[in-house]
Design an enzyme around this catalytic site. Structure first.
Site, mmCIF file in Angstrom:
data_model
loop_
_atom_site.group_PDB
_atom_site.id
_atom_site.type_symbol
_atom_site.label_atom_id
_atom_site.label_comp_id
_atom_site.label_asym_id
_atom_site.label_seq_id
_atom_site.Cartn_x
_atom_site.Cartn_y
_atom_site.Cartn_z
ATOM 1 N N HIS A 1 -4.574 -1.876 -6.517
ATOM 2 C CA HIS A 1 -3.856 -0.687 -7.004
ATOM 3 C C HIS A 1 -4.860 0.365 -7.465
ATOM 4 O O HIS A 1 -5.719 0.086 -8.290
ATOM 5 C CB HIS A 1 -2.906 -1.076 -8.144
ATOM 6 N N LYS B 1 1.920 2.285 -5.107
ATOM 7 C CA LYS B 1 2.534 1.751 -6.331
ATOM 8 C C LYS B 1 1.664 2.022 -7.561
ATOM 9 O O LYS B 1 2.193 2.317 -8.626
ATOM 10 C CB LYS B 1 2.761 0.234 -6.194
ATOM 11 N N THR C 1 -5.816 -12.004 3.362
ATOM 12 C CA THR C 1 -6.934 -11.292 2.724
ATOM 13 C C THR C 1 -8.107 -12.233 2.414
ATOM 14 O O THR C 1 -9.090 -11.788 1.831
ATOM 15 C CB THR C 1 -6.468 -10.631 1.412
ATOM 16 N N GLN D 1 2.100 -6.265 -3.592
ATOM 17 C CA GLN D 1 2.579 -6.459 -2.207
ATOM 18 C C GLN D 1 3.944 -5.769 -2.033
ATOM 19 O O GLN D 1 4.178 -4.778 -2.680
ATOM 20 C CB GLN D 1 2.625 -7.939 -1.813
ATOM 21 N N ASP E 1 0.821 -1.218 0.000
ATOM 22 C CA ASP E 1 0.000 0.000 0.000
ATOM 23 C C ASP E 1 0.853 1.265 0.000
ATOM 24 O O ASP E 1 0.491 2.270 0.616
ATOM 25 C CB ASP E 1 -0.987 -0.005 1.189
HETATM 26 P P1 IMP Z 1 -2.419 -13.090 1.670
HETATM 27 O O1 IMP Z 1 -1.559 -12.483 0.624
HETATM 28 O O2 IMP Z 1 -3.884 -12.876 1.436
HETATM 29 O O3 IMP Z 1 -2.068 -14.528 1.935
HETATM 30 O O4 IMP Z 1 -2.116 -12.325 3.058
HETATM 31 C C1 IMP Z 1 -0.872 -12.438 3.742
HETATM 32 C C2 IMP Z 1 -0.469 -11.095 4.348
HETATM 33 O O5 IMP Z 1 -0.133 -10.191 3.317
HETATM 34 C C3 IMP Z 1 -1.569 -10.419 5.154
HETATM 35 O O6 IMP Z 1 -0.978 -9.719 6.235
HETATM 36 C C4 IMP Z 1 -2.165 -9.416 4.178
HETATM 37 O O7 IMP Z 1 -2.783 -8.339 4.825
HETATM 38 C C5 IMP Z 1 -0.905 -8.998 3.439
HETATM 39 N N1 IMP Z 1 -1.173 -8.505 2.072
HETATM 40 C C6 IMP Z 1 -1.434 -9.245 0.982
HETATM 41 N N2 IMP Z 1 -1.592 -8.459 -0.096
HETATM 42 C C7 IMP Z 1 -1.402 -7.204 0.316
HETATM 43 C C8 IMP Z 1 -1.392 -5.943 -0.355
HETATM 44 O O8 IMP Z 1 -1.603 -5.832 -1.571
HETATM 45 N N3 IMP Z 1 -1.161 -4.841 0.436
HETATM 46 C C9 IMP Z 1 -0.903 -4.952 1.760
HETATM 47 N N4 IMP Z 1 -0.891 -6.103 2.424
HETATM 48 C C10 IMP Z 1 -1.128 -7.225 1.711
#
Ligand code: IMP
Length: 429
Positions: A40, A15, A127, A223, A12
């Site tokens: 995004h 980007k 998420t 990410q 966040d």
């Molecule tokens: P996952 O990617 O859904 O497995 O989540 C794993 C961790 O990555 C969690 O803490 C999410 O909040 C974080 N996360 C995943 N994608 C993003 C993103 O695009 N921005 C910020 N945090 C993210």
């Protein structure tokens, strides 16, 4: 020219806006990892666009936008994004999906939730989009690739096996949930196949041709470094490699062809989900920044945790990714702060560290060391060049550049496309 763009903190960072700025002069934009856990935001004269899977260059019709092999694609979400664009008069004819990209299947988000529930207090705060389970299946070699949609007989055989032999026994016996019917699922996915067919291609020749003719290629990271499966705060990470190395394996670009890696940072820090965050602000300053910055997740709506800029994290990101140019975004969110702090390193059990400690049990308990700055308390939204910025703001930026060891060449002064201050080279000139 090939540019990799990576997030330098916990995601966040802004980007989407930097990608949009660069995409205006790019011939090709490639997403190389992650899935619809990303969000995004791009704000143009036509309003706000929020992309989860769609490469952010999609608003430029001449830019080929590739969803690369390293991405996990939920076809339901992608089709929704395609329809939403069409409803706004944009036909994403410039979209290409790599045949090799894996799919987030109907059961993956459910497993994501169930596994989080089982973890209880140790949950990661994912998420719930099924990203981890989809990557796990890819590694276990029971995943489905987008290209499989074009092979009905293959899909039929494999779905029957994966659903009946792998997924249903776990769902019914371990979680006491209903089983899936693979034939219904097959019919559903064949429907998606028809709609996605025009976009699915082997992207290898396409990307190689672009490299051969020296096109401007942008690798759009999702990410961020601190969520990297290897270099982030494991296990509080995502299931892909959002660092520069992951951009290459996720697209098929050779390392020798990369000209520049841009690191994107926010002028403060935020994190969604659980895990260590040494410079976190759990007081009213954090609340003010969260409110002013609308720091609520694009994907899940969750309130983001807020903290001071952590230069130890940012320097680590610059080194790991080989960052040659940095973007410092959302500086305007700090406009009304009377004082600012920047974390320059950590103390832990009598030792000092200038980088995140690999052992997260230690990292969780380290003491941040801060440098203090006066705030500028001026609205910087109209600044378009370096000289327009107040001197306290310039000092803050200069010091951050020194601490992270990379030149800050793009500065975000507001959400709109034109709210940028650039310094140094013109990228993709
Ligand atoms: P996952 O990617 O859904 O497995 O989540 C794993 C961790 O990555 C969690 O803490 C999410 O909040 C974080 N996360 C995943 N994608 C993003 C993103 O695009 N921005 C910020 N945090 C993210």
């Amino acid at each position: 020219m090939v540019i990799i763009l990576v997030g330098g903190q916990w995601g966040d960072e802004g980007k989407g806006k930097v990608i949009d700025y660069l995409a205006a002069r790019a011939d090709m934009v490639i997403r190389s990892q992650g899935g619809n856990n990303a969000g995004h935001t791009v704000i143009t004269e036509d309003g706000e666009f929020k992309f989860q899977l769609m490469p952010s260059g999609i608003l430029y019709p001449k830019c080929t936008c590739i969803i690369g092999n390293g991405v996990v694609v939920d076809p339901i979400v992608l089709l929704k994004e395609i329809t939403q664009l069409q409803e706004r008069g944009i036909d994403p004819k410039n979209l290409v999906i790599s045949e090799r990209a894996h799919m987030v299947m109907r059961y993956h988000p459910l497993f994501d939730q169930l596994e989080e529930d089982v973890r209880g207090d140790d949950r990661l705060g994912t998420t719930w989009r099924g990203i981890g389970p989809a990557y796990a299946d890819k590694i276990r070699r029971i995943g489905f690739r987008i290209g499989d949609l074009q092979k009905e007989a293959f899909m039929r055989k494999k779905l029957a096996f994966v659903v009946d032999q792998v997924k249903n026994p776990i769902l019914t016996k371990l979680y006491e949930r209903e089983s899936y019917d693979w034939e219904t699922m097959l019919a559903e996915y064949m429907g998606y196949a028809k709609q996605l067919d025009p976009y699915i291609k082997d992207t290898f020749p396409l990307i190689q041709d672009a490299l051969d003719s020296n096109k401007n290629i942008l690798l759009e990271g999702a990410q961020a470094t601190m969520l990297d499966l290897d270099f982030g705060t494991y296990p509080y990470v995502t299931s892909s490699n959002p660092t520069a190395g992951g951009a290459l394996t996720g697209s098929g670009i050779p390392p020798t062809r990369v000209d520049l890696t841009i690191g994107v940072f926010k002028a403060y820090t935020s994190r969604v989900g659980y895990g260590p965050f040494p410079s976190e602000l759990t007081n009213e300053v954090g609340d003010q920044i969260r409110e002013r910055g609308h720091e609520f997740g694009t994907v899940t709506g969750r309130a983001r945790r807020i903290g001071w800029f952590d230069a130890a994290v940012a320097r680590y990101s610059c080194r790991l990714n080989g960052v040659g140019s940095a973007a410092l975004m959302r500086l305007d969110i700090l406009d009304d702060q009377p004082h600012l702090k920047v974390c320059t390193g950590y103390n832990f059990r009598g030792s000092t560290y200038d980088h995140p400690i690999a052992n997260i049990s230690h990292y969780k308990h380290c003491e941040p060391v801060y440098e203090e700055f006066p705030g500028w308390q001026t609205d910087i939204g109209a600044a378009r060049c370096w000289e327009d910025l107040p001197s306290a703001c310039r000092d803050y930026i200069e010091r951050i550049g020194e601490l992270i060891g990379a030149p800050i060449e793009l500065i975000g002064t507001g959400p709109r496309r034109d709210q940028f201050v650039t310094r140094g080279r013109t990228l993709f000139a």
